[in-house]
Motif scaffolding. Structure first.
Motif, PDB file in Angstrom:
ATOM      1  N   LYS A 171       0.846  -1.189   0.000  1.00  0.00           N
ATOM      2  CA  LYS A 171       0.000   0.000   0.000  1.00  0.00           C
ATOM      3  C   LYS A 171       0.885   1.244   0.000  1.00  0.00           C
ATOM      4  O   LYS A 171       1.930   1.250   0.657  1.00  0.00           O
ATOM      5  N   PRO A 172       0.483   2.318  -0.678  1.00  0.00           N
ATOM      6  CA  PRO A 172      -0.681   2.423  -1.565  1.00  0.00           C
ATOM      7  C   PRO A 172      -0.488   1.576  -2.821  1.00  0.00           C
ATOM      8  O   PRO A 172       0.626   1.467  -3.341  1.00  0.00           O
ATOM      9  N   ILE A 173      -1.570   0.996  -3.303  1.00  0.00           N
ATOM     10  CA  ILE A 173      -1.497   0.037  -4.397  1.00  0.00           C
ATOM     11  C   ILE A 173      -1.180   0.733  -5.715  1.00  0.00           C
ATOM     12  O   ILE A 173      -1.788   1.741  -6.066  1.00  0.00           O
ATOM     13  N   ASP A 205      -1.258   0.676  -9.743  1.00  0.00           N
ATOM     14  CA  ASP A 205      -2.165   0.088 -10.736  1.00  0.00           C
ATOM     15  C   ASP A 205      -1.486  -0.997 -11.569  1.00  0.00           C
ATOM     16  O   ASP A 205      -2.081  -2.044 -11.857  1.00  0.00           O
ATOM     17  N   GLU A 206      -0.240  -0.773 -11.948  1.00  0.00           N
ATOM     18  CA  GLU A 206       0.464  -1.758 -12.766  1.00  0.00           C
ATOM     19  C   GLU A 206       0.710  -3.044 -11.979  1.00  0.00           C
ATOM     20  O   GLU A 206       0.540  -4.155 -12.505  1.00  0.00           O
ATOM     21  N   ARG A 207       1.105  -2.903 -10.711  1.00  0.00           N
ATOM     22  CA  ARG A 207       1.332  -4.088  -9.884  1.00  0.00           C
ATOM     23  C   ARG A 207       0.015  -4.812  -9.599  1.00  0.00           C
ATOM     24  O   ARG A 207      -0.020  -6.049  -9.513  1.00  0.00           O
ATOM     25  N   PHE A 208      -1.066  -4.064  -9.448  1.00  0.00           N
ATOM     26  CA  PHE A 208      -2.371  -4.681  -9.235  1.00  0.00           C
ATOM     27  C   PHE A 208      -2.736  -5.555 -10.425  1.00  0.00           C
ATOM     28  O   PHE A 208      -3.151  -6.705 -10.269  1.00  0.00           O
ATOM     29  N   ALA A 209      -2.568  -5.023 -11.627  1.00  0.00           N
ATOM     30  CA  ALA A 209      -2.888  -5.772 -12.845  1.00  0.00           C
ATOM     31  C   ALA A 209      -1.998  -6.997 -12.974  1.00  0.00           C
ATOM     32  O   ALA A 209      -2.450  -8.081 -13.386  1.00  0.00           O
TER      33      ALA A 209
END
Length: 257
Positions: free
Chosen positions: A101-103, A105-109
């Motif tokens: 965190k904070p998340i 976006d690229e790592r989330f995908a």
């Protein structure tokens, strides 16, 4: 469709994950939970395929929730944490990945894609697995031995004797005890012909026989170091960790049964 639950004691953190998931048509939200006990009850009742779960929650932590579930009921997990210090426990609980965190976006995908790749091997949706690999060989079609050119001679190596395989340009080197054999076949093509119940790709340049793995040590960059029974060290990339852990778990279960 993959069913996903989101577990975090912070409402804003939960909404951040659910809003990202909403952009993916192949994902269905199976539930949201704000504490460990309700998450444990919800997972047990609804059996989601994947959970995004906060590591640090008051009372029952995310790791405690996963540990309380029997291995066969434990969903794929992507850990949410503000601290990069849970890698070893994450691997022990067969987490697919963990997000700081904070998340990002690229790592989330990237983490979600890893879960998609691992999902067919979890055995929760056999129709989904069949649809994902319509042209996969049957058990009878997997390679059982390899023809090796040795000058003007031809030797044959049983697939069950191969401990690991490494890429060598457009060829592959088979490791059999203290001997090596050069096979005129690319690692990509070879990976399609090997029985996935016995062999698993752990790196873009490495395939291992599952029952040869004796140790797995997670690394700080989400890769892992493997050690085979003969002491050979091999690196497993984070891209293949989820599948590797699934195959190791399945192999261990078959040994018990």
């Amino acid at each position: 469709m993959m069913r996903v639950a989101v577990i975090d004691d912070e409402p804003l953190a939960r909404s951040g994950v659910t809003s990202r998931l909403a952009a993916h048509a192949d994902i269905a939200l199976a539930g949201e939970y704000g504490d460990g006990p309700s998450a444990l009850a919800g997972i047990t009742a609804d059996a989601p395929d994947l959970v995004f779960i906060d590591v640090q929650m008051p009372g029952l932590s995310g790791l405690d929730v996963l540990a309380a579930l029997p291995a066969h009921q434990r969903p794929m997990a992507i850990l949410l944490t503000a601290f990069d210090g849970f890698a070893v426990r994450a691997f022990e609980l067969q987490a697919i990945d963990y997000l700081l965190k904070p998340i990002d976006d690229e790592r989330f995908a990237e983490a979600l894609d890893r879960a998609r790749r691992a999902w067919p091997y979890r055995g929760r949706d056999s129709m989904g697995a069949a649809a994902a690999e319509p042209n996969a060989p049957t058990v009878a079609e997997y390679a059982t031995r390899f023809a090796i050119r040795l000058g003007r001679r031809r030797a044959f190596v049983n697939a069950g004797d191969v401990q690991w395989i490494e890429a060598d340009g457009d060829y592959a080197t088979l490791h059999v005890g203290d001997r090596t054999y050069l096979l005129r076949e690319s690692l990509n093509r070879l990976s399609e012909r090997l029985d996935p119940a016995r062999f698993v790709r752990v790196h873009r340049s490495t395939i291992v026989r599952i029952d040869c793995v004796s140790e797995l040590q997670p690394l700080s960059n989400r890769d892992a170091m493997l050690r085979l029974h003969d002491g050979t060290p091999l690196r497993a990339s984070r891209t293949h960790i989820g599948t590797l852990l699934d195959r190791l778990r399945d192999h261990g279960r078959s040994m018990v049964e």
